[in-house]
Design a protein around this motif. Structure first.
Motif, short mmCIF file in Angstrom:
data_model
loop_
_atom_site.label_atom_id
_atom_site.label_comp_id
_atom_site.label_asym_id
_atom_site.label_seq_id
_atom_site.Cartn_x
_atom_site.Cartn_y
_atom_site.Cartn_z
N SER A 38 -37.90 124.59 -35.05
CA SER A 38 -39.10 124.35 -35.85
C SER A 38 -39.13 122.94 -36.41
N VAL A 39 -37.98 122.49 -36.91
CA VAL A 39 -37.89 121.13 -37.44
C VAL A 39 -38.13 120.12 -36.33
N PHE A 40 -37.56 120.34 -35.14
CA PHE A 40 -37.76 119.44 -34.00
C PHE A 40 -39.23 119.37 -33.61
N TYR A 41 -39.89 120.51 -33.57
CA TYR A 41 -41.30 120.57 -33.18
C TYR A 41 -42.15 119.76 -34.17
N ILE A 42 -41.93 119.97 -35.44
CA ILE A 42 -42.70 119.24 -36.45
C ILE A 42 -42.36 117.76 -36.41
N PHE A 43 -41.08 117.43 -36.23
CA PHE A 43 -40.66 116.02 -36.14
C PHE A 43 -41.37 115.33 -34.98
N LYS A 44 -41.40 115.98 -33.82
CA LYS A 44 -42.06 115.39 -32.65
C LYS A 44 -43.54 115.17 -32.89
N LYS A 79 -35.35 110.83 -30.02
CA LYS A 79 -35.11 112.23 -29.67
C LYS A 79 -34.28 112.90 -30.76
N PRO A 80 -34.71 114.06 -31.23
CA PRO A 80 -33.88 114.81 -32.18
C PRO A 80 -32.68 115.42 -31.46
N GLU A 81 -31.50 115.25 -32.02
CA GLU A 81 -30.27 115.79 -31.43
C GLU A 81 -29.94 117.17 -32.02
N TYR A 82 -29.77 117.21 -33.34
CA TYR A 82 -29.55 118.50 -34.00
C TYR A 82 -29.88 118.40 -35.47
N TYR A 83 -30.00 119.57 -36.07
CA TYR A 83 -30.37 119.69 -37.48
C TYR A 83 -29.36 120.60 -38.16
N GLU A 107 -28.02 121.66 -42.24
CA GLU A 107 -27.97 121.60 -43.69
C GLU A 107 -28.82 120.49 -44.30
N GLY A 108 -30.05 120.38 -43.85
CA GLY A 108 -30.98 119.41 -44.41
C GLY A 108 -30.89 118.01 -43.83
N VAL A 109 -30.03 117.80 -42.84
CA VAL A 109 -29.88 116.48 -42.22
C VAL A 109 -30.34 116.57 -40.77
N LEU A 110 -31.27 115.70 -40.40
CA LEU A 110 -31.80 115.63 -39.05
C LEU A 110 -31.15 114.44 -38.34
N PHE A 111 -30.43 114.71 -37.27
CA PHE A 111 -29.74 113.68 -36.50
C PHE A 111 -30.60 113.32 -35.30
N LEU A 112 -30.81 112.01 -35.10
CA LEU A 112 -31.68 111.52 -34.04
C LEU A 112 -30.92 110.60 -33.09
N ARG A 113 -31.29 110.65 -31.82
CA ARG A 113 -30.78 109.73 -30.81
C ARG A 113 -31.88 108.71 -30.55
N ILE A 114 -31.55 107.43 -30.75
CA ILE A 114 -32.51 106.34 -30.61
C ILE A 114 -32.14 105.51 -29.38
#
Length: 93
Positions: free
Chosen positions: A23-29, A45-49, A51-58
């Motif tokens: 859900s977080v990835f969908y909203i982020f995109k 690209k979102p990698e994983y989520y 405990e409130g931290v969203l990790f992204l691959r740039i």
């Protein structure tokens, strides 16, 4: 003696929703698509989520810099769409 309903209303106790990473990835995109278009989706690209931290691959440093400058705005947009203060931080990789 106080009525329990008034105490609970005063403290505004609410049930916390469990938001999954998909859900977080969908909203982020969606937020990235509106802000940066299709090029943003291809390079961020979102990698994983967790405990409130969203990790992204740039993909490169230009996009990393852009995200770093606007991460508070992106977090605010995600939380606004979730209707909860779920995402606390964005980490770039």
């Amino acid at each position: 003696m106080k009525v329990i309903g008034k105490i609970l209303a005063y403290k505004k106790i609410k049930k916390k929703r469990n938001i999954d990473s998909d859900s977080v990835f969908y909203i982020f995109k969606n937020v990235i698509r509106v802000k940066y278009g299709e090029m943003g989706i291809l390079n961020i690209k979102p990698e994983y989520y967790k405990e409130g931290v969203l990790f992204l691959r740039i993909s490169n440093s230009n996009w990393a810099n852009e995200l770093w400058l606007n991460k508070k705005m992106i977090i605010a947009e995600i939380n606004k769409k979730i209707e909860e203060n779920e995402v606390k931080e964005i980490k770039l990789q």
